[in-house]
Design a protein around this motif. Structure first.
Motif, PDB file in Angstrom:
ATOM      1  N   ALA A 180       0.835  -1.207   0.000  1.00 22.61           N
ATOM      2  CA  ALA A 180       0.000   0.000   0.000  1.00 22.61           C
ATOM      3  C   ALA A 180       0.867   1.253   0.000  1.00 22.61           C
ATOM      4  O   ALA A 180       0.526   2.255  -0.637  1.00 22.61           O
ATOM      5  CB  ALA A 180      -0.923  -0.007   1.215  1.00 22.61           C
ATOM      6  N   THR A 181       2.000   1.195   0.698  1.00 19.34           N
ATOM      7  CA  THR A 181       2.916   2.335   0.721  1.00 19.34           C
ATOM      8  C   THR A 181       3.571   2.532  -0.639  1.00 19.34           C
ATOM      9  O   THR A 181       3.745   3.669  -1.097  1.00 19.34           O
ATOM     10  CB  THR A 181       3.995   2.137   1.804  1.00 19.34           C
ATOM     11  N   GLU A 182       3.903   1.437  -1.291  1.00 22.98           N
ATOM     12  CA  GLU A 182       4.439   1.525  -2.652  1.00 22.98           C
ATOM     13  C   GLU A 182       3.415   2.184  -3.582  1.00 22.98           C
ATOM     14  O   GLU A 182       3.767   3.030  -4.416  1.00 22.98           O
ATOM     15  CB  GLU A 182       4.786   0.140  -3.173  1.00 22.98           C
ATOM     16  N   SER A 183       2.153   1.792  -3.434  1.00 21.46           N
ATOM     17  CA  SER A 183       1.093   2.369  -4.268  1.00 21.46           C
ATOM     18  C   SER A 183       0.937   3.855  -4.001  1.00 21.46           C
ATOM     19  O   SER A 183       0.691   4.651  -4.922  1.00 21.46           O
ATOM     20  CB  SER A 183      -0.234   1.651  -3.998  1.00 21.46           C
ATOM     21  N   LEU A 184       1.082   4.255  -2.737  1.00 18.07           N
ATOM     22  CA  LEU A 184       1.020   5.677  -2.379  1.00 18.07           C
ATOM     23  C   LEU A 184       2.117   6.446  -3.119  1.00 18.07           C
ATOM     24  O   LEU A 184       1.855   7.504  -3.717  1.00 18.07           O
ATOM     25  CB  LEU A 184       1.178   5.832  -0.869  1.00 18.07           C
ATOM     26  N   LEU A 185       3.335   5.902  -3.105  1.00 16.69           N
ATOM     27  CA  LEU A 185       4.449   6.560  -3.784  1.00 16.69           C
ATOM     28  C   LEU A 185       4.254   6.549  -5.298  1.00 16.69           C
ATOM     29  O   LEU A 185       4.635   7.503  -5.984  1.00 16.69           O
ATOM     30  CB  LEU A 185       5.768   5.884  -3.397  1.00 16.69           C
ATOM     31  N   ASP A 186       3.652   5.474  -5.815  1.00 17.92           N
ATOM     32  CA  ASP A 186       3.340   5.422  -7.242  1.00 17.92           C
ATOM     33  C   ASP A 186       2.385   6.548  -7.628  1.00 17.92           C
ATOM     34  O   ASP A 186       2.528   7.163  -8.696  1.00 17.92           O
ATOM     35  CB  ASP A 186       2.699   4.080  -7.598  1.00 17.92           C
ATOM     36  N   GLU A 187       1.419   6.813  -6.766  1.00 15.22           N
ATOM     37  CA  GLU A 187       0.464   7.881  -7.054  1.00 15.22           C
ATOM     38  C   GLU A 187       1.168   9.240  -7.090  1.00 15.22           C
ATOM     39  O   GLU A 187       0.920  10.055  -7.984  1.00 15.22           O
ATOM     40  CB  GLU A 187      -0.660   7.916  -6.014  1.00 15.22           C
ATOM     41  N   LEU A 188       2.049   9.468  -6.132  1.00 13.63           N
ATOM     42  CA  LEU A 188       2.797  10.725  -6.120  1.00 13.63           C
ATOM     43  C   LEU A 188       3.650  10.863  -7.380  1.00 13.63           C
ATOM     44  O   LEU A 188       3.793  11.955  -7.933  1.00 13.63           O
ATOM     45  CB  LEU A 188       3.699  10.803  -4.884  1.00 13.63           C
ATOM     46  N   ASP A 189       4.194   9.749  -7.822  1.00  9.43           N
ATOM     47  CA  ASP A 189       5.007   9.743  -9.044  1.00  9.43           C
ATOM     48  C   ASP A 189       4.146  10.115 -10.246  1.00  9.43           C
ATOM     49  O   ASP A 189       4.572  10.865 -11.139  1.00  9.43           O
ATOM     50  CB  ASP A 189       5.630   8.357  -9.237  1.00  9.43           C
ATOM     51  N   GLY A 190       2.921   9.595 -10.272  1.00 11.18           N
ATOM     52  CA  GLY A 190       2.024   9.901 -11.384  1.00 11.18           C
ATOM     53  C   GLY A 190       1.689  11.373 -11.488  1.00 11.18           C
ATOM     54  O   GLY A 190       1.437  11.886 -12.593  1.00 11.18           O
ATOM     55  N   LEU A 194      14.716  -1.830   1.732  1.00  9.55           N
ATOM     56  CA  LEU A 194      15.135  -2.190   0.374  1.00  9.55           C
ATOM     57  C   LEU A 194      14.073  -2.000  -0.696  1.00  9.55           C
ATOM     58  O   LEU A 194      14.410  -1.912  -1.880  1.00  9.55           O
ATOM     59  CB  LEU A 194      15.604  -3.651   0.350  1.00  9.55           C
ATOM     60  N   VAL A 195      12.817  -1.938  -0.312  1.00 12.29           N
ATOM     61  CA  VAL A 195      11.742  -1.795  -1.297  1.00 12.29           C
ATOM     62  C   VAL A 195      11.082  -0.415  -1.196  1.00 12.29           C
ATOM     63  O   VAL A 195      11.098   0.366  -2.156  1.00 12.29           O
ATOM     64  CB  VAL A 195      10.680  -2.898  -1.123  1.00 12.29           C
ATOM     65  N   VAL A 196      10.533  -0.105  -0.032  1.00  9.69           N
ATOM     66  CA  VAL A 196       9.836   1.173   0.129  1.00  9.69           C
ATOM     67  C   VAL A 196      10.805   2.348  -0.007  1.00  9.69           C
ATOM     68  O   VAL A 196      10.535   3.309  -0.742  1.00  9.69           O
ATOM     69  CB  VAL A 196       9.106   1.246   1.491  1.00  9.69           C
ATOM     70  N   PHE A 197      11.940   2.269   0.687  1.00 11.83           N
ATOM     71  CA  PHE A 197      12.878   3.386   0.614  1.00 11.83           C
ATOM     72  C   PHE A 197      13.480   3.499  -0.780  1.00 11.83           C
ATOM     73  O   PHE A 197      13.695   4.612  -1.281  1.00 11.83           O
ATOM     74  CB  PHE A 197      13.983   3.225   1.665  1.00 11.83           C
ATOM     75  N   ASP A 198      13.715   2.391  -1.438  1.00 10.13           N
ATOM     76  CA  ASP A 198      14.218   2.418  -2.804  1.00 10.13           C
ATOM     77  C   ASP A 198      13.194   3.074  -3.725  1.00 10.13           C
ATOM     78  O   ASP A 198      13.559   3.865  -4.613  1.00 10.13           O
ATOM     79  CB  ASP A 198      14.519   0.990  -3.268  1.00 10.13           C
ATOM     80  N   ARG A 199      11.912   2.760  -3.508  1.00  9.69           N
ATOM     81  CA  ARG A 199      10.860   3.386  -4.331  1.00  9.69           C
ATOM     82  C   ARG A 199      10.796   4.876  -4.060  1.00  9.69           C
ATOM     83  O   ARG A 199      10.589   5.679  -4.989  1.00  9.69           O
ATOM     84  CB  ARG A 199       9.501   2.742  -4.011  1.00  9.69           C
ATOM     85  N   TYR A 200      10.982   5.261  -2.805  1.00 12.72           N
ATOM     86  CA  TYR A 200      11.018   6.682  -2.443  1.00 12.72           C
ATOM     87  C   TYR A 200      12.161   7.393  -3.165  1.00 12.72           C
ATOM     88  O   TYR A 200      11.990   8.492  -3.710  1.00 12.72           O
ATOM     89  CB  TYR A 200      11.172   6.816  -0.931  1.00 12.72           C
ATOM     90  N   LEU A 201      13.337   6.763  -3.192  1.00 12.26           N
ATOM     91  CA  LEU A 201      14.490   7.382  -3.841  1.00 12.26           C
ATOM     92  C   LEU A 201      14.266   7.564  -5.337  1.00 12.26           C
ATOM     93  O   LEU A 201      14.653   8.578  -5.919  1.00 12.26           O
ATOM     94  CB  LEU A 201      15.743   6.542  -3.597  1.00 12.26           C
ATOM     95  N   LYS A 202      13.638   6.588  -5.973  1.00 13.54           N
ATOM     96  CA  LYS A 202      13.329   6.719  -7.394  1.00 13.54           C
ATOM     97  C   LYS A 202      12.414   7.912  -7.629  1.00 13.54           C
ATOM     98  O   LYS A 202      12.570   8.656  -8.611  1.00 13.54           O
ATOM     99  CB  LYS A 202      12.665   5.440  -7.907  1.00 13.54           C
ATOM    100  N   LEU A 203      11.460   8.091  -6.724  1.00 15.39           N
ATOM    101  CA  LEU A 203      10.518   9.209  -6.846  1.00 15.39           C
ATOM    102  C   LEU A 203      11.224  10.548  -6.664  1.00 15.39           C
ATOM    103  O   LEU A 203      11.047  11.463  -7.482  1.00 15.39           O
ATOM    104  CB  LEU A 203       9.398   9.049  -5.815  1.00 15.39           C
ATOM    105  N   VAL A 204      12.032  10.689  -5.612  1.00 22.88           N
ATOM    106  CA  VAL A 204      12.666  11.990  -5.377  1.00 22.88           C
ATOM    107  C   VAL A 204      13.705  12.302  -6.451  1.00 22.88           C
ATOM    108  O   VAL A 204      13.924  13.477  -6.782  1.00 22.88           O
ATOM    109  CB  VAL A 204      13.285  12.083  -3.966  1.00 22.88           C
TER     110      VAL A 204
END
Length: 251
Positions: free
Chosen positions: A69-79, A175-185
């Motif tokens: 769900a947190t990954e999806s949240l970050l995906d939405e911000l990316d969109g 390794l997953v959530v923080f990595d997804r965050y870094l891709k977004l920022v």
């Protein structure tokens, strides 16, 4: 008799408050360093350090529902970045469209966080949203630095304290959530040309990220000192096809 540690509002489900800036003077930094909050953050970072020691991102393991769900949240911000393209302006850095992106974040953050929060922690969504809204850069200066990164770590830490994440999630948070965050920022930085906040050349800690380094500590402790550097370099190069959290910043 040992004194019992006082539980924080986050841990006990007490009154939640929207975070506000409290460190504005040098003496405030000293007070922070000895505070329970600092110890909690450091303990959280160290716990994730231990969980990702020598582990490749591809070996993070299964994701819990809350992690997904947190990954999806970050995906939405990316969109939103696609929906809010950069505007044409004379200056090269600090694209004003970031202000629009950030304003949407402030407006919707609590609603995005609310589904993550356990039903018995009413009010925690407002407090968690306060950390989330300052984790992607400063909308006035249009910059990004380690302070914003720390705000996201605080978000994950506080979310763990209210029961959003469990101890079994530590590895995937790092390794997953923080990595997804870094891709977004990183996409935010590239798209809106965010300036580095407080960078000091070669010592620019704002240009680096946490936890990825722990993945590289894979050389056995009994390896002779003169061989460790070579083995470490070979390991990093061998695994660079499946880069870890820190290597992604260079590839």
């Amino acid at each position: 008799k040992k004194k019992k540690k006082k539980k924080s509002n986050m841990a006990s489900g007490g009154k939640f408050t929207v975070p506000s800036r409290r460190i504005t003077l040098p003496q405030h930094v000293e007070a922070w360093r000895t505070s329970d909050a600092a110890k909690t953050i450091i303990g959280f970072v160290e716990a994730i350090n231990s969980s990702v020691h020598g582990v490749l991102t591809s070996e993070a393991g299964p994701r819990s529902d809350k992690v997904q769900a947190t990954e999806s949240l970050l995906d939405e911000l990316d969109g939103w970045i696609t929906e809010i393209p950069p505007v044409e302006q004379p200056m090269r850095f600090g694209n004003r469209a970031f202000k629009t992106w950030h304003a949407r974040l402030v407006e919707r953050a609590q609603g995005l966080v609310a589904p993550l929060v356990p039903s018995d922690k009413a009010g925690a969504d407002a407090e968690l949203a306060g950390y989330l809204t300052v984790a992607f850069g400063n909308e006035t200066r249009i910059d990004y630095g380690s302070g914003h990164e720390l705000a996201f770590v605080a978000f994950l830490c506080c979310a763990s304290m209210v029961g959003v994440y469990e101890e079994a999630d530590l590895k995937t948070l790092g390794l997953v959530v923080f990595d997804r965050y870094l891709k977004l920022v990183r996409r935010l930085q590239r798209t809106y040309m965010l300036e580095p906040a407080g960078s000091h050349g070669v010592w620019g800690l704002d240009d680096y990220q946490v936890w990825g380094g722990m993945q590289n500590t894979c050389v056995p402790e009994n390896t002779p000192l003169r061989e460790r550097s070579t083995q470490h370099q070979q390991h990093v190069l061998t695994e660079s096809k499946r880069p870890n959290v820190s290597l992604r910043g260079f590839l």
